[in-house]
Design a protein around this motif. Structure first.
Motif, PDB file in Angstrom:
ATOM      1  N   ILE A   1       0.943  -1.267   0.101  1.00 22.40           N
ATOM      2  CA  ILE A   1      -0.064  -0.076  -0.114  1.00 22.40           C
ATOM      3  C   ILE A   1       0.692   1.159  -0.064  1.00 22.40           C
ATOM      4  CG2 ILE A   1      -1.900   1.143   1.369  1.00 22.40           C
ATOM      5  CD1 ILE A   1      -2.877  -1.367   2.297  1.00 22.40           C
ATOM      6  N   THR A   2       1.957   1.282   0.945  1.00 25.56           N
ATOM      7  CA  THR A   2       2.623   2.623   1.169  1.00 25.56           C
ATOM      8  C   THR A   2       3.361   2.841  -0.185  1.00 25.56           C
ATOM      9  OG1 THR A   2       2.872   2.284   3.500  1.00 25.56           O
ATOM     10  CG2 THR A   2       4.546   3.754   2.423  1.00 25.56           C
ATOM     11  N   PRO A   3       4.115   1.693  -1.053  1.00 22.38           N
ATOM     12  CA  PRO A   3       4.645   1.811  -2.310  1.00 22.38           C
ATOM     13  C   PRO A   3       3.672   2.461  -3.433  1.00 22.38           C
ATOM     14  CG  PRO A   3       5.622  -0.158  -1.379  1.00 22.38           C
ATOM     15  CD  PRO A   3       4.222   0.368  -0.379  1.00 22.38           C
ATOM     16  N   ALA A   4       2.596   1.796  -3.469  1.00 21.40           N
ATOM     17  CA  ALA A   4       1.511   2.297  -4.359  1.00 21.40           C
ATOM     18  C   ALA A   4       1.130   3.647  -4.149  1.00 21.40           C
ATOM     19  CB  ALA A   4       0.413   1.459  -4.161  1.00 21.40           C
ATOM     20  N   LEU A   5       1.055   4.144  -2.987  1.00 22.34           N
ATOM     21  CA  LEU A   5       0.699   5.637  -2.550  1.00 22.34           C
ATOM     22  C   LEU A   5       1.689   6.548  -3.096  1.00 22.34           C
ATOM     23  CD1 LEU A   5      -1.257   5.190   0.620  1.00 22.34           C
ATOM     24  CD2 LEU A   5      -2.275   5.652  -1.567  1.00 22.34           C
ATOM     25  N   LEU A   6       3.052   6.057  -2.599  1.00 21.22           N
ATOM     26  CA  LEU A   6       4.157   7.007  -3.029  1.00 21.22           C
ATOM     27  C   LEU A   6       4.520   7.014  -4.468  1.00 21.22           C
ATOM     28  CD1 LEU A   6       6.609   5.976   0.043  1.00 21.22           C
ATOM     29  CD2 LEU A   6       5.117   7.892  -0.257  1.00 21.22           C
ATOM     30  N   ASN A   7       4.286   5.914  -5.175  1.00 20.99           N
ATOM     31  CA  ASN A   7       4.546   5.750  -6.485  1.00 20.99           C
ATOM     32  C   ASN A   7       3.511   6.629  -7.280  1.00 20.99           C
ATOM     33  OD1 ASN A   7       6.580   4.181  -6.321  1.00 20.99           O
ATOM     34  ND2 ASN A   7       5.388   2.213  -6.608  1.00 20.99           N
ATOM     35  N   ARG A   8       2.298   7.072  -6.779  1.00 22.37           N
ATOM     36  CA  ARG A   8       1.500   8.015  -7.418  1.00 22.37           C
ATOM     37  C   ARG A   8       1.400   9.184  -6.965  1.00 22.37           C
ATOM     38  NH1 ARG A   8      -0.712   6.557 -12.032  1.00 22.37           N
ATOM     39  NH2 ARG A   8      -2.678   7.195 -11.405  1.00 22.37           N
ATOM     40  N   GLY A   9       2.564   9.895  -6.339  1.00 24.64           N
ATOM     41  CA  GLY A   9       2.815  11.104  -5.991  1.00 24.64           C
ATOM     42  C   GLY A   9       2.427  11.703  -4.774  1.00 24.64           C
ATOM     43  N   TRP A  10       2.272  10.839  -3.807  1.00 23.43           N
ATOM     44  CA  TRP A  10       1.666  11.294  -2.455  1.00 23.43           C
ATOM     45  C   TRP A  10       2.760  11.389  -1.644  1.00 23.43           C
ATOM     46  CZ3 TRP A  10      -3.014  13.276  -2.001  1.00 23.43           C
ATOM     47  CH2 TRP A  10      -3.973  13.039  -2.969  1.00 23.43           C
ATOM     48  N   LYS A  11       3.844  11.535  -1.829  1.00 20.40           N
ATOM     49  CA  LYS A  11       5.168  11.514  -0.957  1.00 20.40           C
ATOM     50  C   LYS A  11       5.061  12.734   0.112  1.00 20.40           C
ATOM     51  CE  LYS A  11      10.170  11.530  -0.619  1.00 20.40           C
ATOM     52  NZ  LYS A  11      11.632  11.535  -1.526  1.00 20.40           N
ATOM     53  N   ASP A  12       4.779  13.962  -0.323  1.00 25.30           N
ATOM     54  CA  ASP A  12       4.783  15.137   0.541  1.00 25.30           C
ATOM     55  C   ASP A  12       3.434  15.415   0.830  1.00 25.30           C
ATOM     56  OD1 ASP A  12       7.470  15.497  -0.051  1.00 25.30           O
ATOM     57  OD2 ASP A  12       7.010  16.467  -1.819  1.00 25.30           O
ATOM     58  N   LYS A  13       2.639  14.616   0.513  1.00 25.90           N
ATOM     59  CA  LYS A  13       1.039  14.883   1.174  1.00 25.90           C
ATOM     60  C   LYS A  13       0.313  13.563   1.735  1.00 25.90           C
ATOM     61  CE  LYS A  13       0.107  18.583  -2.632  1.00 25.90           C
ATOM     62  NZ  LYS A  13      -0.529  19.064  -3.489  1.00 25.90           N
ATOM     63  N   ILE A  14       1.305  13.071   2.479  1.00 25.92           N
ATOM     64  CA  ILE A  14       0.781  11.758   3.208  1.00 25.92           C
ATOM     65  C   ILE A  14       1.055  11.677   4.696  1.00 25.92           C
ATOM     66  CG2 ILE A  14       2.656  10.400   2.322  1.00 25.92           C
ATOM     67  CD1 ILE A  14       0.731   8.171   2.075  1.00 25.92           C
ATOM     68  N   THR A  15       0.254  11.448   5.745  1.00 24.21           N
ATOM     69  CA  THR A  15       0.807  11.038   6.713  1.00 24.21           C
ATOM     70  C   THR A  15       0.218   9.569   7.183  1.00 24.21           C
ATOM     71  OG1 THR A  15      -1.128  11.981   7.912  1.00 24.21           O
ATOM     72  CG2 THR A  15       0.856  13.465   7.886  1.00 24.21           C
TER      73      THR A  15
END
Length: 777
Positions: free
Chosen positions: A21-35
């Motif tokens: 789940i975490t890699p999927a979200l980060l790969n979609r560009g949520w790196k700076d907009k996720i907690t």
């Protein structure tokens, strides 16, 4: 076994998050907009009270929260292990999303995502690599919600933050975001309903800050009706804006120089004087302010015939925000009529459930005259005046008649409770009038002379007309100051005063509206965990806690339809009631010599999370039911008592259930009996023996004759200690450091007379066994 060789079905939820789940979200560009979970605790966890203990539940936490910008979340993602379906966690995600006011909710088991769109009501499945990017999700949100450019502009305006400012709680963020976006969209009248203690002023500050920084508003007026509300706001939450703040002073301000500020604070009374002069029109043009915030707007500011309403109508072009703890006062008076339906509500129930507000229990105390007192034929009061022959009740006491012994009983109950719990617990006593507050202050001083000796301000009266008392208020509400401890008041402390450490609220006045009742309760709802305040107690002498019957527990309400909010109680004479003032009417004063009052009944009220009354029990029944819940028979209790090496364990167990045996014994006039006897008497209807009788029964046995010299003197002294204080005194070896034992030598020396420490402890256990020998009992 490492994760690399674990199959997907063998992985736990954390493994699924880490690997899928975490890699999927980060790969979609949520790196700076996720907690992620560790940073997304959005409640503190409800505090449950059980007796004198307060224990927190686990806080609510989200696995992932996604943000469109700082302090503006847009979606929540809940994770489950791969043995669950992809949508298994969606309901939990949706519940959290509703709570956090988010437009999108997702669940995932590592295979893909299930999406719920709250704006359209539609759901869909997504592959693990198909989660929307930030730009895609934000674009959808803007399009589906018809977001205007002005709303998008204010959304990007950051909150004020510093090392000394805490980030907003989730409900404050919702209130702030909804308000500024509604203003950006052109809404002119707004109402925010937030329970007392949930940070209305902080919320107002962040609204003002963001509107000022965005340039959307330039001239702001903050209205309140008490100086303490204004001063607290300026010095605390609004302190970052101190350079642009001005507190209006009609006597000194000049129209030509007052216009240079941005944020203005004022009392209603400053803008409209007692002479009805409209000072606001002398100082400001109708279009001067573009935003007005009305603090505590429940106190009549929106009534059509109110002087304050004239201020709002004069500045009609300004956006106006009403802030209150209750939107409706009665069927006929409602802020909703002026401000409209609340843009957001956060109730007392929600605050307690989330663990941001302190829970409480209620002790209802009835006196022998609670249901009414009638003078005998021709009875005269202290002044020699004939007392009107009728039945006087809780509505009359301290207003239409003063019964001195009733005041003494109330003060005695307050004092006894504090002695049994904490003499330094901050306490507010709400009295019927200012004069009643003075009488209560005087009575409490006389009953707490030991504490007053240490601190002359241990008990103070703090009322509107008492300038000396009002000067003590800042010390009373201070978290760090120990005194004053007890404040008697009439109306002054019912709202506004931020009494963070209040642990006891005493109701000795009649309350006519739900609004006032909730404001009073709000004096105790602040949680101060680091300082040891996790809950509070309401002690009710006038049966006003019947107002708890609020179906929504701080939701929209309509009660007391016949209550006249303009009704004023009959004026009371000022000064000592035994020195009647000049004037046509003197309220009868009945001295303790002519009428004695006593406590007849106490009730413990237990409520559920919704504020619904579960049960009411007398103190005796409450005690009995809790004892019988633990010890189903007299034999069972005796066996447990005998088995306990430390009898204090049973006392402490009952104390956890809110049963204070010492206090109850005082109430029953049974201070001279052992806790053992009192429990047997209350729970099992046994005839109690006094401690003296038990001690004398031991002396009649041959136990003491088995010892001689210092050892016998020690045991005789222990019996004396038991007779005076009870069994807990003799259970600890610490007693050997006190008189008269210290005269016999150090504890180690005393133990040597019994063959050592174990020999001494064995003798004490035998002494205790004889005290409670069933043949003796």
């Amino acid at each position: 076994m490492s994760n690399s060789i674990l199959s997907k079905k063998q992985m736990n939820e954390e493994d699924i998050k880490l690997n899928y789940i975490t890699p999927a979200l980060l790969n979609r560009g949520w790196k700076d907009k996720i907690t992620m979970e560790t940073a997304v605790k959005f409640t503190d966890g409800k505090v449950n009270i059980k007796g004198n203990l307060a224990v927190r539940e686990s806080p609510k936490k989200a696995d992932y929260v996604l943000y469109l910008c700082a302090n503006h979340p847009i979606a929540i993602v809940e994770a489950k292990d791969n043995n669950r379906t992809v949508s298994f966690g969606l309901q939990q995600a949706m519940d959290y999303a509703v709570m956090l006011d988010l437009p999108f909710a997702y669940s995932s088991n590592g295979d893909g995502f299930r999406e719920h769109d709250f704006i359209t009501g539609q759901e869909r499945n997504l592959g693990i690599d198909e989660f929307p990017t930030p730009d895609e999700l934000i674009a959808r949100y803007n399009a589906e919600s018809n977001i205007t450019p002005q709303q998008e502009q204010i959304r990007k305006q950051p909150y004020y933050s510093s090392q000394n400012t805490y980030p907003p709680r989730y409900y404050q963020r919702i209130a702030i975001n909804r308000t500024v976006e509604a203003i950006a969209n052109g809404q002119q009248r707004l109402l925010l309903v937030m329970a007392t203690g949930t940070g209305k002023t902080y919320t107002a500050f962040q609204i003002v800050y963001r509107l000022l920084q965005s340039g959307m508003k330039q001239k702001i007026l903050y209205l309140a009706d008490r100086n303490i509300l204004v001063d607290q706001s300026i010095m605390q939450d609004f302190a970052p804006l101190e350079k642009v703040i001005h507190k209006i002073n009609v006597a000194k301000d000049d129209r030509t120089t007052i216009t240079s500020h941005q944020v203005y604070f004022s009392l209603y009374q400053q803008l409209i004087g007692d002479d009805e002069q409209e000072h606001f029109s002398e100082l400001f043009s109708p279009d001067f302010f573009d935003l007005i915030i009305v603090d505590e707007c429940h106190r009549g500011s929106a009534k059509e015939d109110s002087r304050w309403r004239r201020i709002l109508e004069y500045f009609a072009s300004a956006t106006q925000i009403g802030m209150t703890a209750t939107p409706k006062e009665t069927k006929y008076i409602s802020n909703i009529y002026y401000f409209g339906e609340p843009i957001y509500m956060y109730s007392l129930k929600e605050g307690i459930d989330d663990g941001f507000l302190a829970p409480f229990r209620v002790i209802n105390v009835q006196t022998s005259i609670s249901d009414g007192w009638r003078p005998y034929k021709g009875q005269r009061d202290y002044y020699g005046n004939v007392i009107e022959d009728r039945i006087y009740n809780n509505f009359d006491y301290d207003t239409n008649i003063v019964i001195e012994d009733r005041i003494r009983q109330v003060a005695s109950e307050i004092t006894a409770y504090l002695k049994a719990t904490d003499r330094m617990a901050k306490t507010i006593v709400f009295c019927a009038t200012e004069e009643a507050a003075l009488r209560m202050r005087d009575m409490l001083v006389s009953l707490n002379a030991d504490m007053v000796k240490k601190n002359p301000d241990y008990v103070v009266r703090i009322t509107g007309s008492d300038d000396v008392g009002k000067s003590k208020l800042k010390y009373f509400i201070s978290v760090s100051k120990e005194g004053p401890v007890i404040a008697t008041t009439s109306k002054l402390l019912s709202t506004g005063a931020d009494c963070k450490m209040t642990k006891l609220i005493v109701l000795d006045e009649m309350i006519g509206s739900m609004t006032e009742f909730k404001q009073i309760i709000g004096r105790g709802t602040r949680l101060r965990e680091k300082e040891g305040k996790m809950s509070f107690v309401v002690m009710d002498f006038r049966n006003v806690t019947r107002l708890f019957a609020d179906p929504d527990w701080d939701g929209p309400i309509e009660i007391d339809e016949d209550f006249d909010p303009n009704h004023q109680p009959t004026p009371r004479p000022a000064g000592d009631p035994k020195d009647p003032p000049d004037g046509p009417r003197v309220v009868p004063f009945i001295s303790s010599d002519d009428q004695q009052v006593y406590i007849t009944h106490k009730m413990v009220s237990v409520y559920d999370a919704n504020g619904k009354l579960l049960r009411q029990e007398s103190i005796e029944d409450y005690t009995k039911s809790n004892i019988l819940g633990k010890y189903t028979s007299l034999d069972g209790f005796i066996r447990q008592w005998s088995k306990e090496d430390k009898k204090a364990a049973i006392r402490d167990l009952l104390l956890e259930k809110g049963i204070d045996l010492e206090q109850m014994k005082r109430d029953h006039g049974m201070e001279d009996v052992d806790d053992y006897d009192f429990i047997c008497h209350v729970a099992f209807d046994q005839k109690p023996l006094t401690r003296r009788e038990r001690a004398n029964n031991v002396k009649k046995r041959d136990f003491l004759s088995r010892y001689s010299g210092v050892a016998r003197r020690v045991l005789e002294a222990l019996l004396e200690k038991y007779q005076d204080k009870g069994v807990y005194e003799i259970e600890s070896t610490e007693i050997l450091k006190l008189d008269p034992f210290m005269k016999l030598g150090k504890p180690s020396k005393i133990a040597s007379y019994f063959g050592g420490k174990e020999g001494y402890l064995k003798a004490v256990r035998e002494l205790e066994a004889l005290l409670y020998d069933e043949d003796i009992a």
